[in-house]
Design a protein around this motif. Structure first.
Motif, PDB file in Angstrom:
ATOM      1  N   ASP A   1       0.834  -1.200   0.000  1.00 13.46           N
ATOM      2  CA  ASP A   1       0.000   0.000   0.000  1.00 13.46           C
ATOM      3  C   ASP A   1       0.873   1.256   0.000  1.00 13.46           C
ATOM      4  O   ASP A   1       0.618   2.197  -0.757  1.00 13.46           O
ATOM      5  CB  ASP A   1      -0.936   0.013   1.211  1.00 13.46           C
ATOM      6  N   ARG A   2       1.892   1.256   0.842  1.00 17.23           N
ATOM      7  CA  ARG A   2       2.821   2.397   0.873  1.00 17.23           C
ATOM      8  C   ARG A   2       3.579   2.528  -0.444  1.00 17.23           C
ATOM      9  O   ARG A   2       3.823   3.625  -0.932  1.00 17.23           O
ATOM     10  CB  ARG A   2       3.795   2.235   2.029  1.00 17.23           C
TER      11      ARG A   2
ATOM     12  N   PRO B   1      -5.142   4.535  -6.995  1.00 14.56           N
ATOM     13  CA  PRO B   1      -6.150   4.931  -5.998  1.00 14.56           C
ATOM     14  C   PRO B   1      -7.537   4.358  -6.296  1.00 14.56           C
ATOM     15  O   PRO B   1      -8.261   3.961  -5.373  1.00 14.56           O
ATOM     16  CB  PRO B   1      -6.159   6.456  -6.061  1.00 14.56           C
ATOM     17  N   LEU B   2      -7.910   4.286  -7.554  1.00 16.63           N
ATOM     18  CA  LEU B   2      -9.205   3.704  -7.911  1.00 16.63           C
ATOM     19  C   LEU B   2      -9.252   2.227  -7.526  1.00 16.63           C
ATOM     20  O   LEU B   2     -10.229   1.766  -6.933  1.00 16.63           O
ATOM     21  CB  LEU B   2      -9.471   3.865  -9.407  1.00 16.63           C
TER      22      LEU B   2
ATOM     23  N   ILE C   1     -10.843  -2.280  -2.623  1.00 12.37           N
ATOM     24  CA  ILE C   1     -10.313  -3.246  -1.667  1.00 12.37           C
ATOM     25  C   ILE C   1     -10.956  -3.020  -0.308  1.00 12.37           C
ATOM     26  O   ILE C   1     -10.887  -1.937   0.252  1.00 12.37           O
ATOM     27  CB  ILE C   1      -8.780  -3.150  -1.591  1.00 12.37           C
ATOM     28  N   ILE C   2     -11.589  -4.076   0.194  1.00 15.94           N
ATOM     29  CA  ILE C   2     -12.282  -4.001   1.481  1.00 15.94           C
ATOM     30  C   ILE C   2     -11.378  -4.513   2.595  1.00 15.94           C
ATOM     31  O   ILE C   2     -11.219  -3.906   3.628  1.00 15.94           O
ATOM     32  CB  ILE C   2     -13.599  -4.794   1.437  1.00 15.94           C
TER      33      ILE C   2
ATOM     34  N   ALA D   1      -5.508  -8.889  -2.985  1.00 14.51           N
ATOM     35  CA  ALA D   1      -4.173  -8.875  -3.584  1.00 14.51           C
ATOM     36  C   ALA D   1      -4.267  -9.021  -5.102  1.00 14.51           C
ATOM     37  O   ALA D   1      -3.500  -8.403  -5.841  1.00 14.51           O
ATOM     38  CB  ALA D   1      -3.309  -9.986  -2.988  1.00 14.51           C
ATOM     39  N   TRP D   2      -5.248  -9.811  -5.573  1.00  9.61           N
ATOM     40  CA  TRP D   2      -5.436  -9.941  -7.024  1.00  9.61           C
ATOM     41  C   TRP D   2      -5.903  -8.634  -7.648  1.00  9.61           C
ATOM     42  O   TRP D   2      -5.567  -8.332  -8.797  1.00  9.61           O
ATOM     43  CB  TRP D   2      -6.395 -11.089  -7.360  1.00  9.61           C
ATOM     44  N   VAL D   3      -6.671  -7.840  -6.904  1.00  8.00           N
ATOM     45  CA  VAL D   3      -7.062  -6.506  -7.394  1.00  8.00           C
ATOM     46  C   VAL D   3      -5.809  -5.656  -7.581  1.00  8.00           C
ATOM     47  O   VAL D   3      -5.676  -4.929  -8.574  1.00  8.00           O
ATOM     48  CB  VAL D   3      -8.058  -5.832  -6.425  1.00  8.00           C
ATOM     49  N   THR D   4      -4.880  -5.779  -6.651  1.00  6.62           N
ATOM     50  CA  THR D   4      -3.630  -5.032  -6.753  1.00  6.62           C
ATOM     51  C   THR D   4      -2.813  -5.503  -7.953  1.00  6.62           C
ATOM     52  O   THR D   4      -2.248  -4.687  -8.687  1.00  6.62           O
ATOM     53  CB  THR D   4      -2.818  -5.176  -5.453  1.00  6.62           C
TER      54      THR D   4
END
Length: 117
Positions: free
Chosen positions: A38-39, A82-83, A88-89, A96-99
């Motif tokens: 995230d950072r 950011p979108l 991500i909930i 992680a797959w969304v990332t």
């Protein structure tokens, strides 16, 4: 300023490569702590913003990209991470797959930025 813009673009490509690999590793590990990626994503967005600012200085000095779509892709590149983070909930594998998807798409957008710039 063109050299700065190009150098930052190449660094962004490298950062996206790191983001892809890192996020894939997170999908394979049982950990739910994704604060590091995230950072890192904040840093990647910052890097893309600085590259866009260098491009804006070029644009203001009458140096135009080859195609006007370059400006649209730049806006997409700035907002993509950011979108994706907004979807991500939790911090599980699905997230992680969304990332992973966000970094892969950002890689494609950066490719288009190179081809339209």
């Amino acid at each position: 300023m063109e050299l700065v813009h190009q150098a930052l673009a190449y660094v962004a490509v490298g950062a996206v490569g790191v983001g892809i690999v890192w996020s894939i590793v997170l999908t394979l590990r049982p950990t739910r702590d994704h604060r590091g990626i995230d950072r890192f994503g904040v840093g990647v967005v910052g890097l893309v913003l600085v590259a866009a600012a260098a491009g804006a200085v070029q644009f203001a000095s009458a140096a135009r990209p080859k195609e006007d779509l370059h400006l649209v892709y730049a806006a997409v590149a700035i907002g993509l991470i950011p979108l994706a983070r907004s979807f991500i909930i939790g911090n599980g594998r699905r997230e992680a797959w969304v990332t992973v998807a966000a970094y892969v798409v950002l890689g494609g957008v950066l490719f288009r930025l190179f081809s339209t710039g």
